[in-house]
Enzyme design. Structure first.
Site, short mmCIF file in Angstrom:
data_model
loop_
_atom_site.label_atom_id
_atom_site.label_comp_id
_atom_site.label_asym_id
_atom_site.label_seq_id
_atom_site.Cartn_x
_atom_site.Cartn_y
_atom_site.Cartn_z
N HIS A 138 -1.40 11.99 -27.91
CA HIS A 138 -1.86 10.71 -27.37
C HIS A 138 -2.66 9.94 -28.41
O HIS A 138 -2.58 8.72 -28.49
CB HIS A 138 -2.71 10.93 -26.11
CG HIS A 138 -1.89 11.35 -24.92
ND1 HIS A 138 -2.39 12.09 -23.88
CD2 HIS A 138 -0.57 11.14 -24.61
CE1 HIS A 138 -1.43 12.32 -22.98
NE2 HIS A 138 -0.33 11.75 -23.41
N LYS A 169 2.88 11.38 -11.39
CA LYS A 169 1.96 10.58 -12.19
C LYS A 169 2.66 9.27 -12.51
O LYS A 169 3.71 9.27 -13.16
CB LYS A 169 1.62 11.29 -13.50
CG LYS A 169 0.46 12.23 -13.41
CD LYS A 169 0.04 12.64 -14.81
CE LYS A 169 -1.04 13.69 -14.78
NZ LYS A 169 -1.33 14.22 -16.14
N HIS A 188 -0.73 17.54 -26.08
CA HIS A 188 -0.78 16.10 -25.83
C HIS A 188 -2.05 15.42 -26.32
O HIS A 188 -2.09 14.20 -26.42
CB HIS A 188 -0.61 15.81 -24.34
CG HIS A 188 0.82 15.91 -23.88
ND1 HIS A 188 1.56 17.06 -23.99
CD2 HIS A 188 1.65 14.99 -23.32
CE1 HIS A 188 2.77 16.86 -23.50
NE2 HIS A 188 2.85 15.61 -23.09
N LYS A 232 7.10 23.01 -14.23
CA LYS A 232 6.23 21.87 -13.89
C LYS A 232 5.97 21.84 -12.38
O LYS A 232 4.84 21.58 -11.95
CB LYS A 232 6.87 20.56 -14.37
CG LYS A 232 6.02 19.37 -13.98
CD LYS A 232 6.24 18.14 -14.82
CE LYS A 232 5.17 17.11 -14.45
NZ LYS A 232 5.24 15.89 -15.22
N ARG A 235 0.83 -1.23 0.00
CA ARG A 235 0.00 0.00 0.00
C ARG A 235 0.85 1.27 0.00
O ARG A 235 0.39 2.33 0.42
CB ARG A 235 -0.98 0.02 1.17
CG ARG A 235 -1.94 -1.16 1.13
CD ARG A 235 -3.18 -0.91 1.96
NE ARG A 235 -4.08 -2.03 1.83
CZ ARG A 235 -4.03 -3.13 2.59
NH1 ARG A 235 -3.12 -3.23 3.54
NH2 ARG A 235 -4.88 -4.11 2.40
N GLU A 254 -4.63 17.23 -10.97
CA GLU A 254 -5.13 17.60 -12.29
C GLU A 254 -6.62 17.96 -12.29
O GLU A 254 -7.40 17.45 -13.11
CB GLU A 254 -4.86 16.48 -13.30
CG GLU A 254 -4.87 16.97 -14.74
CD GLU A 254 -4.26 15.98 -15.71
OE1 GLU A 254 -3.22 16.32 -16.30
OE2 GLU A 254 -4.81 14.89 -15.86
N GLU A 313 9.01 17.54 -25.69
CA GLU A 313 8.37 17.82 -24.40
C GLU A 313 8.84 19.20 -23.90
O GLU A 313 8.07 19.95 -23.30
CB GLU A 313 8.70 16.71 -23.42
CG GLU A 313 7.79 16.57 -22.25
CD GLU A 313 6.35 16.14 -22.58
OE1 GLU A 313 5.44 16.93 -22.31
OE2 GLU A 313 6.15 15.03 -23.09
N HIS A 325 7.37 9.84 -28.17
CA HIS A 325 6.34 10.66 -27.50
C HIS A 325 6.52 12.15 -27.79
O HIS A 325 5.57 12.85 -28.18
CB HIS A 325 6.38 10.39 -25.99
CG HIS A 325 5.43 11.25 -25.20
ND1 HIS A 325 4.07 11.12 -25.30
CD2 HIS A 325 5.66 12.27 -24.34
CE1 HIS A 325 3.49 12.02 -24.51
NE2 HIS A 325 4.44 12.74 -23.92
N ARG A 371 -3.24 21.66 -13.83
CA ARG A 371 -2.25 20.68 -14.28
C ARG A 371 -2.49 20.25 -15.72
O ARG A 371 -1.58 19.75 -16.39
CB ARG A 371 -2.22 19.47 -13.33
CG ARG A 371 -1.09 18.53 -13.67
CD ARG A 371 -0.74 17.56 -12.58
NE ARG A 371 0.35 16.71 -13.02
CZ ARG A 371 1.04 15.92 -12.24
NH1 ARG A 371 0.75 15.83 -10.95
NH2 ARG A 371 2.01 15.18 -12.72
N ASN A 407 -0.44 19.23 -20.31
CA ASN A 407 -0.80 18.39 -21.45
C ASN A 407 -0.94 19.19 -22.73
O ASN A 407 -1.57 18.74 -23.68
CB ASN A 407 -2.11 17.64 -21.15
CG ASN A 407 -1.84 16.40 -20.35
OD1 ASN A 407 -0.79 15.79 -20.49
ND2 ASN A 407 -2.77 16.03 -19.50
N1 GLY Z 1 3.03 14.84 -18.03
C1 GLY Z 1 1.99 15.67 -17.61
C2 GLY Z 1 1.83 15.72 -16.12
O1 GLY Z 1 2.69 15.24 -15.41
O2 GLY Z 1 0.85 16.21 -15.65
#
Ligand code: GLY
Length: 364
Positions: free
Chosen positions: A239, A133, A235, A214, A111, A224, A175, A256, A228, A232
Site C-alpha cells: 500500500h 470490503k 500489503h 479467504k 441505505r 477486521e 495476490e 497491486h 482478517r 493483508n
Molecule cells: N483484501 C483484504 C481483505 O479483504 O480483507
C-alpha cells in the site's frame, strides 16, 4: 462448478468458481427476488451476462480512476434514473475496481441494496470480490472511504480470464502468492511446498482454494478486528508503494499484486530482522515470488523515509507501525514495530539487490 460458501449467518453467500460461472447470474438474481438490475462495468469488459430481469448498464471510467466519490454519486444517480428499488440488485461486472465501487454504491444507495459480483480478473476472483470490503479513494489516499457490505453471490467465471493481459495475470498471481503463507481453509499451517501445490492445481481449483482460505478468515472476523488482518500479508509495504505512486508521484508503475509480491518479501525480511523467522524462510518467500515471475525488490528510487511515513498510515496501524509478519506460530499481526527495524529491513532489501549485481561485493 466449485461452490465455496462464506458462512456469515443470515448474510451467508456462495462463491461459484469455474468455467461459465457467469451463467448462474439469473438464478442468483431470482433468489434475491429482484425485478430490475443495474450492471456497473468498465469499457473493454467483454463478458456476456444475463440477469434475467430488465437491466440498465452504467459504464464507469477505466482503471483506479473509477474509485472516486464523484463516481459513487454518478453511479447512484444512474440507479435512481433506472428506478432501482431497495429490493432490486446491482451487478458488479469487472475486476476489483468495479466491485469496490459498485459494492460501495450498493451499500449506500437507499441505505443498502443487494449486489452480485461477476468477477472478471484473477485479482478480483482470489481477493477483491469476496469478503464485502467495498470503497473508493480520496485525494488523500486509497480506500479511505468504504463500507463492509457483503455481496449476495460472487461468480468467478474462469472463462472470463482467458483474455486477461499479462500484467493483470501478474497482479492476480501476486495476490495468490500470499495464500501460500496463510493457514489453509481448516486453519492448518501451510507446509513447505504450499505454493507449488497451489500452482499445480487446475485454474478453477487454484481460485477456489484461495477463496476458501479467504472465506474462512472472513467468517471468523468479518470486520477486521484481528484475524482478517492476515489477508493483508504483504500489503503494508504494498500500500505504501502504491500510495507513493498515487499521491507522491513516484515514477514506478506497479500493479497491486506486483506491489504485494515485493511486500511479501519485505515482510519476511522484517520478520527475520525481528528474530521471528530464519533466513531460509526469507528465501522461501523470495523463491515463491520469483517462481511466479513477480518482482522481489524495491523499485529503483524508493525513499525509505517516505515509505515508513506511508506505512504508519496503514489502516491496521494504531498510531504505530503494525505489520502482518510470519513467525514461529505462523503469520500474525505485530504491533509497535520499531521504526529502526523497518528502516533496516528496507536497507536489507537494497543490500540483497546489491549482492546479486555483478561485482556486488562481499556478501556472496
Ligand atoms: N483484501 C483484504 C481483505 O479483504 O480483507
Amino acid at each position: 462448478m466449485i461452490v465455496v460458501p462464506v458462512e456469515l449467518g443470515e448474510r451467508r453467500y456462495e462463491v461459484l468458481v469455474g468455467p461459465g460461472a457467469r451463467r448462474e447470474l439469473s438464478g442468483a438474481v431470482r433468489r434475491i427476488g429482484a425485478r430490475r438490475a443495474v450492471v456497473v462495468t468498465q469499457h473493454g469488459i467483454d463478458v456476456d451476462i444475463d440477469a434475467g430481469v430488465p437491466t440498465d448498464r452504467v459504464v464507469v471510467p477505466d482503471g483506479e480512476g473509477a474509485k472516486s466519490m464523484a463516481q459513487v454519486e454518478a453511479v447512484c444517480r444512474a440507479f435512481v434514473r433506472a428506478g432501482l428499488s431497495r429490493r432490486d440488485v446491482v451487478v458488479a461486472l469487472g475486476g476489483g475496481v468495479v466491485s469496490d465501487l459498485a459494492g460501495f454504491a450498493a451499500a449506500v444507495h437507499l441505505r443498502g441494496v443487494a449486489y452480485v459480483t461477476v468477477s472478471t480478473s484473477l485479482l478480483g476472483q482470489v481477493d477483491a470480490a469476496v469478503g464485502g470490503k467495498t470503497g473508493v479513494n480520496l485525494p488523500e489516499g486509497k480506500n479511505l472511504v468504504g463500507a463492509f457490505w457483503q455481496p449476495a453471490a460472487v461468480l468467478c467465471d474462469t472463462d472470463a480470464l482467458s483474455g486477461l493481459p499479462a500484467r493483470e495475470w501478474a497482479s492476480g498471481r501476486g495476490e495468490m502468492a500470499k495464500y501460500a503463507f496463510l493457514p489453509g481453509p481448516a486453519g492448518d499451517r501451510p507446509g513447505a511446498g504450499a505454493a507449488e501445490r497451489l500452482l499445480a492445481m487446475p485454474l478453477p481449483a487454484q481460485v477456489a482454494h484461495c477463496v476458501a482460505i479467504k472465506a474462512a478468515v472472513v467468517a471468523a472476523d468479518e470486520r477486521e478486528g484481528d484475524r482478517r488482518m492476515l489477508l493483508n500479508y504483504g500489503h503494508t509495504l504494498a500500500h505504501a508503494l502504491e500510495a507513493a505512486a498515487f499521491e507522491g508521484g513516484a515514477g514506478w508503475d506497479l500493479r497491486h499484486g506486483e506491489a504485494v509480491a515485493i511486500g511479501l518479501v519485505f515482510a519476511a525480511v522484517l520478520a527475520a530482522r525481528l528474530g521471528r523467522i530464519d533466513d531460509a524462510r526469507v528465501e522461501e518467500h523470495r523463491a515463491v515470488v520469483r517462481g511466479l515471475d513477480l518482482p522481489a525488490e524495491l523499485p529503483v528510487g524508493a525513499d525509505p523515509a517516505l515509505l515508513v511515513r506511508l506505512m504508519a498510515r496503514d489502516k491496521k496501524a494504531d498510531h504505530d507501525l503494525t505489520f502482518v509478519l510470519d513467525g514461529p506460530d505462523g503469520v500474525a499481526p505485530v504491533r509497535g514495530v520499531p521504526e529502526a527495524a523497518v528502516l533496516a529491513a528496507l536497507a536489507d532489501m537494497d543490500n540483497a539487490v546489491a549482492r546479486r549485481q555483478p561485482g556486488g561485493g562481499d556478501r556472496g
